[in-house]
Design an enzyme around this catalytic site. Structure first.
Site, PDB file in Angstrom:
ATOM      1  N   LYS A 257       0.797  -1.189  -0.063  1.00  0.00           N
ATOM      2  CA  LYS A 257      -0.038  -0.011  -0.120  1.00  0.00           C
ATOM      3  C   LYS A 257       0.698   1.216  -0.145  1.00  0.00           C
ATOM      4  O   LYS A 257       1.779   1.519   0.654  1.00  0.00           O
ATOM      5  CB  LYS A 257      -0.686  -0.087   1.344  1.00  0.00           C
ATOM      6  CG  LYS A 257      -2.007  -1.027   1.364  1.00  0.00           C
ATOM      7  CD  LYS A 257      -3.055  -0.848   2.329  1.00  0.00           C
ATOM      8  CE  LYS A 257      -4.263  -1.610   2.186  1.00  0.00           C
ATOM      9  NZ  LYS A 257      -4.994  -1.771   3.455  1.00  0.00           N
TER      10      LYS A 257
ATOM     11  N   GLY B  80       8.191  -6.927   7.344  1.00  0.00           N
ATOM     12  CA  GLY B  80       7.681  -8.236   7.531  1.00  0.00           C
ATOM     13  C   GLY B  80       8.208  -9.194   6.230  1.00  0.00           C
ATOM     14  O   GLY B  80       8.874  -9.922   6.253  1.00  0.00           O
TER      15      GLY B  80
END
Ligand code: ADP
Ligand code: MG
Length: 371
Positions: free
Chosen positions: A183, A330
């Site tokens: 995003k 991550g």
């Protein structure tokens, strides 16, 4: 900044707020990077005969007890390293005087954590004599356990702040910043900030799709954020520092046959799933020249073997580069692990959003509370 090393912890009860919000599968921890990152602090405290009390959140229980979000799998993982006593709550509990490390229950089972209720803060501070913040991954959250009065920075927190401050305040040039992932809304502040400060800003992944669309090029049915297009148009999209993919790997879906297309030649029923070979080659050249590199977020859909090539090649180029490298996020870290190149990166941050905000020059509530 108060740090753990400045404080006498001998024989004391020490509450350590960690970020053990780790991925689980079938009730087991599948990636223990964030846990291992705090082991030196736990060992340090145990050597000083301090009683170690660990506190973390896990998932998003939103102030309620959620059975699947109990921290038992984390206790199991920790017990590979030392004896662990897992308690069923994080406040109003009895802390025994023995050699076990205590793991408290998920702090976000209590609404007081996010609300910063005075009663909850009091209950937390009643648990121990010394408070240590090691949860860099949550330092951008203004929550009770992240901003405990009088807390000091643990060894991990100190290392994160030192390395990331170096990048923020004393960058080496050429500074190359690579941003990919899902995003653009979560990364736009960092993108804006480095469009000014970096020598090259490389974009890839789904977030580049929004930029490609904002430039008026077709992205077919690619993943993008339509609502961000106006904001993206305000960026200086013609700045020559800004690199967006010019060839891409497209397919009608992840399991369909893929083809390489010039950017803008994506058909209406296709989506962009990785950066193309010419883009990889240019990005690698830019990375090679860097004295400092920051990377967050993959270049494509890394979950599929077919679309992981761009991300793999960029990760390898960063590992091989002689510049000082900082990686966070991550999925980005999972890629480094898969490729076995973690030890070739100068600083791997345990913070995703916290790292992005810090590098965008924002003040983090957790960091401010240590001053
Ligand atoms: P990080 O955790 O490293 O910060 P993000 O969470 O922002 O990275 O993004 C990772 C996700 O982005 C991955 O799951 C990947 O599938 C997705 N992604 C990257 N490129 C694309 C793309 N072109 N289309 C759809 N999803 C993408
Ligand atoms: Mg992610």
């Amino acid at each position: 900044m108060r740090t753990l090393r400045d404080i006498d912890v001998k024989g004391k009860k020490v509450l350590v707020r960690v970020d053990f919000n780790v991925p689980l599968e079938n009730g087991r921890v599948v990636d223990d990077f964030r846990i291992r990152a705090v082991l030196p602090t736990i060992e340090y405290l145990r050597k000083q005969k301090a009683k170690v009390i660990l506190l973390t959140h896990l998932g998003r229980p939103n102030g309620k007890k959620v059975e699947e979000l109990r921290v038992n799998p984390i206790a199991e993982k920790l017990s590979e390293f030392f004896s662990v006593e897992k308690l069923d709550d994080c406040v109003n509990v009895e802390i025994k005087e023995n050699d076990s490390v205590v793991l408290l229950e998920n702090v976000q089972f209590h609404a007081g954590e996010k609300e910063k209720s005075p009663e909850f803060i009091k209950a937390l501070t009643g648990l121990a004599d010394v408070f240590v913040l090691e949860a860099f991954g949550q330092a951008h959250r203004d929550y009770a356990s992240i901003t405990l009065p009088g807390a000091c920075a643990g060894l991990l927190m100190e290392k994160e702040i030192k390395n990331l401050s170096e990048v923020l305040n004393n960058p080496k040039h050429p500074l190359v910043v690579v941003v990919g992932g899902a995003k653009i809304s979560t990364k736009i502040k960092m993108i804006k900030s480095f469009l000014e400060k970096a020598d090259d800003l490389i974009l890839g992944g789904a977030l580049a799709n929004t930029v490609i669309a904002a430039k008026g090029l077709s992205i077919g049915k690619s993943v993008s954020e339509k609502s961000m297009e106006e904001e993206v148009k305000k960026l200086e999209l013609t700045n020559t520092k800004l690199h967006i993919p010019f060839d891409v790997v497209v397919a009608t879906d992840v399991s369909a046959p893929a083809r390489i297309a010039p950017v803008g030649r994506t058909e209406a029923d296709e989506m962009i799933l990785d950066i193309g070979p010419d883009t990889i080659s240019l990005y690698k050249d830019v990375i090679k020249s860097a004295s400092m590199i920051i990377w967050n977020g993959p270049m494509g859909v890394i979950e599929s073997e077919k679309f992981v090539k761009g991300s793999d090649q960029i990760a390898l180029a960063i590992a091989e580069s002689e510049g000082f490298s900082v990686v966070g996020g991550g999925e980005s870290i999972i890629l480094l692990e898969k490729l076995g190149i973690k030890d070739k990166i100068n600083h791997i941050s345990t913070g995703g959003g916290a790292m992005l905000n810090f590098l965008a020059g924002e003040k983090l509530p957790g960091v401010e509370a240590l001053k």
